[in-house]
Design a protein around this motif. Structure first.
Motif, PDB file in Angstrom:
ATOM      1  N   LYS A  41       0.865  -1.186   0.000  1.00 16.90           N
ATOM      2  CA  LYS A  41       0.000   0.000   0.000  1.00 16.90           C
ATOM      3  C   LYS A  41       0.898   1.232   0.000  1.00 16.90           C
ATOM      4  O   LYS A  41       2.093   1.142   0.281  1.00 16.90           O
ATOM      5  CB  LYS A  41      -0.915   0.003   1.227  1.00 16.90           C
ATOM      6  N   ASP A  42       0.342   2.357  -0.346  1.00 21.29           N
ATOM      7  CA  ASP A  42       1.118   3.596  -0.269  1.00 21.29           C
ATOM      8  C   ASP A  42       1.603   3.793   1.158  1.00 21.29           C
ATOM      9  O   ASP A  42       0.831   3.649   2.123  1.00 21.29           O
ATOM     10  CB  ASP A  42       0.256   4.798  -0.676  1.00 21.29           C
ATOM     11  N   THR A  43       2.874   4.120   1.288  1.00 23.61           N
ATOM     12  CA  THR A  43       3.434   4.368   2.619  1.00 23.61           C
ATOM     13  C   THR A  43       4.450   5.495   2.507  1.00 23.61           C
ATOM     14  O   THR A  43       4.611   6.103   1.438  1.00 23.61           O
ATOM     15  CB  THR A  43       4.063   3.082   3.204  1.00 23.61           C
ATOM     16  N   LYS A  93       2.500   2.321  -3.699  1.00 18.81           N
ATOM     17  CA  LYS A  93       2.137   0.911  -3.726  1.00 18.81           C
ATOM     18  C   LYS A  93       2.750   0.235  -4.951  1.00 18.81           C
ATOM     19  O   LYS A  93       2.719   0.782  -6.048  1.00 18.81           O
ATOM     20  CB  LYS A  93       0.614   0.779  -3.772  1.00 18.81           C
TER      21      LYS A  93
END
Length: 483
Positions: A366-368, A377
């Motif tokens: 996931k986007d982090t 992501k």
């Protein structure tokens, strides 16, 4: 004409794929991703990274060049995927301690194709815990204690058989074959010589493909590696079928070896594990258990060849153990392994200066974000041991070989700073097996032989594991007190 059309189709397909990937990579540019270069489409900076790994400094110059340009957090593209490097203790902790639903242990395409989609490094959740738990049953201290005598017998017999009549030997090839045979014998109970030899050839080809460009054209390293993996699977199926029958009939116990244990294991639905899952983990375990150990054992012989003071102290420690052996016992014991404190500190210091793993990948599910930068992501992240192993804020005078730093350190080594076996949930489960294997081999080597390097200036290069670049040929002769 057909050849011309085929080439045109291939060329057009490659250009189209390159265009699509470049568009995909560029999607990340709308975010605050780290500075850096994604390099060429598909290839990225893979070729320069692999070339740097093969050079004398094993990739540290490649890292330093980018850190000086972009800082300790930078982007690149490796093995076909955009990648963020996070260098240093904070980066190590972020990558290795993040939960699996944020940064997964899922590997680049090349590793996935060779290890398989259900190997331990790809599994998550319940299935990961189930398979890892079964493997750990054979790597816990009480099992390891039972392996010492058998391992000592195998190492001693192999050295006497393969080396005694020779004046020279190639250490790297010998150690790879030795560690492979130890894993087959002790962890998997595969004793058929013909099967083992055939599997060894293909494991060698498969391992080379792990760190290669994911180009599946006939003749490429990646293509040869996948063909080798397919042959490994074909050879394992009859072995597994026979073992499964032996386990079901009680001829072989599920506690006999790791392969039998996996075959007897039942999942959350009380069903046996699929053949694919077992073969994937067999391949993963054999690669993980034999090549990393072979690296360390080769480097130990390399270091003892070059450093008379270290060699003298290791020899004294090993001979002292033999001297104080009680009764008629000739084989190593678990208690004696624990006495090899200086020898293991030498190994620890070698792994600090020349870590078996340069680093490793994770994948963002996931986007982090990290230190103000976005990691989209689907991007890979990469930690590198060099960032802390050679950092003078972590290790005093890091370029000096000093085994005593692991004896009574003046300050404790910070977490996520010493990473020869990784850290966090995916810490290498075979680290203690590797320790016993290394100490047993070095004990027998120094007890039985004297040796010197054929090429005293032989450098270390990564292939992708760090090995003496010429295979470490040595002149060798039996000791007068050989037993």
């Amino acid at each position: 004409m057909v050849v011309g059309i085929s080439f045109f189709v291939l060329f057009s397909s490659t250009l189209s794929l390159a265009f699509l990937l470049s568009k995909w990579f560029s999607k990340g540019q709308t975010k605050n991703v780290p500075k850096g270069s994604l390099g060429y489409p598909i290839i990225g900076e893979t070729l320069s990274f692999l070339k740097a790994q093969r050079q004398d400094k094993g990739g540290s110059d490649w890292l330093e060049e980018r850190i000086s340009k972009y800082g300790p957090v930078f982007k690149t593209c490796l093995m076909g995927s955009p990648t963020v490097f996070a260098i240093g203790q904070a980066g190590n902790k972020f990558i290795l301690a993040s939960p699996d639903d944020v940064l997964s242990a899922k590997k680049p395409l090349t590793m996935k194709k060779i290890f398989g989609r259900q190997s331990l490094v790809e599994l998550t959740g319940h299935r990961y815990k189930l398979v890892k738990g079964e493997m750990l049953k054979f790597l816990k201290p009480e099992c390891l204690q039972n392996y010492v005598k058998k391992m000592d017998e195998l190492v001693n017999a192999t050295l006497v058989r393969e080396v005694t009549e020779k004046e020279t030997m190639g250490v790297v090839v010998f150690m790879k074959k030795l560690s492979y045979d130890l894993s087959c014998n002790i962890l998997f109970d595969i004793k058929d010589e013909q099967s083992r030899e055939a599997l060894f050839v293909d494991f060698t080809l498969a391992f080379k493909a792990i760190h290669s460009l994911p180009i599946n054209f006939p003749g490429t390293t990646f293509w040869r590696g996948q063909k080798a993996r397919a042959r490994i699977v074909d050879r394992m199926i009859p072995i597994m079928n026979k073992r499964r029958e032996e386990v079901s009939k009680g001829v072989v116990s599920s506690t006999n070896d790791m392969l039998s244990g996996l075959l007897a294991l039942r999942d959350e639905h009380h069903q046996p594990l699929a053949h694919d899952l077992i073969t994937d983990n067999f391949i993963f375990l054999l690669v993980a258990s034999h090549d990393t150990s072979a690296t360390l054992m080769s480097l130990m012989i390399w270091k003892l060849s070059r450093d008379p003071e270290v060699y003298k102290r290791v020899l004294e420690e090993q001979m002292e153990i033999i001297k104080h052996r009680e009764g008629t016992e000739e084989r190593l014991t678990w208690e004696e392994i624990q006495k090899m404190k200086y020898t293991w500190r030498v190994a620890q210091e070698l792994m600090r200066m020349i870590p078996p793993l340069f680093g490793s990948f994770r994948k963002a599910l996931k986007d982090t974000s990290f230190q103000g930068y976005d990691i989209p992501k689907g991007w890979q992240v990469y930690w590198a041991a060099y960032g802390t192993h050679m950092n003078d804020d972590v290790f005093e005078n890091p370029r000096k070989f000093e085994p005593s730093r692991f004896e009574n350190p003046t300050k404790p080594i910070p977490p996520y700073s010493y990473l020869p076996f990784g850290a966090g949930i995916h810490y290498c489960i075979g680290n203690e097996f590797a320790r016993i294997e290394t100490l047993t081999t070095i004990h027998n080597f120094v007890k039985l032989f004297e040796w010197s390097q054929v090429n005293p200036e032989e450098p270390i290069t990564r292939q992708p594991m760090p090995y003496p670049s010429m295979g470490l040929p040595i002149k060798i002769k039996p000791r007068s007190n050989m037993s």
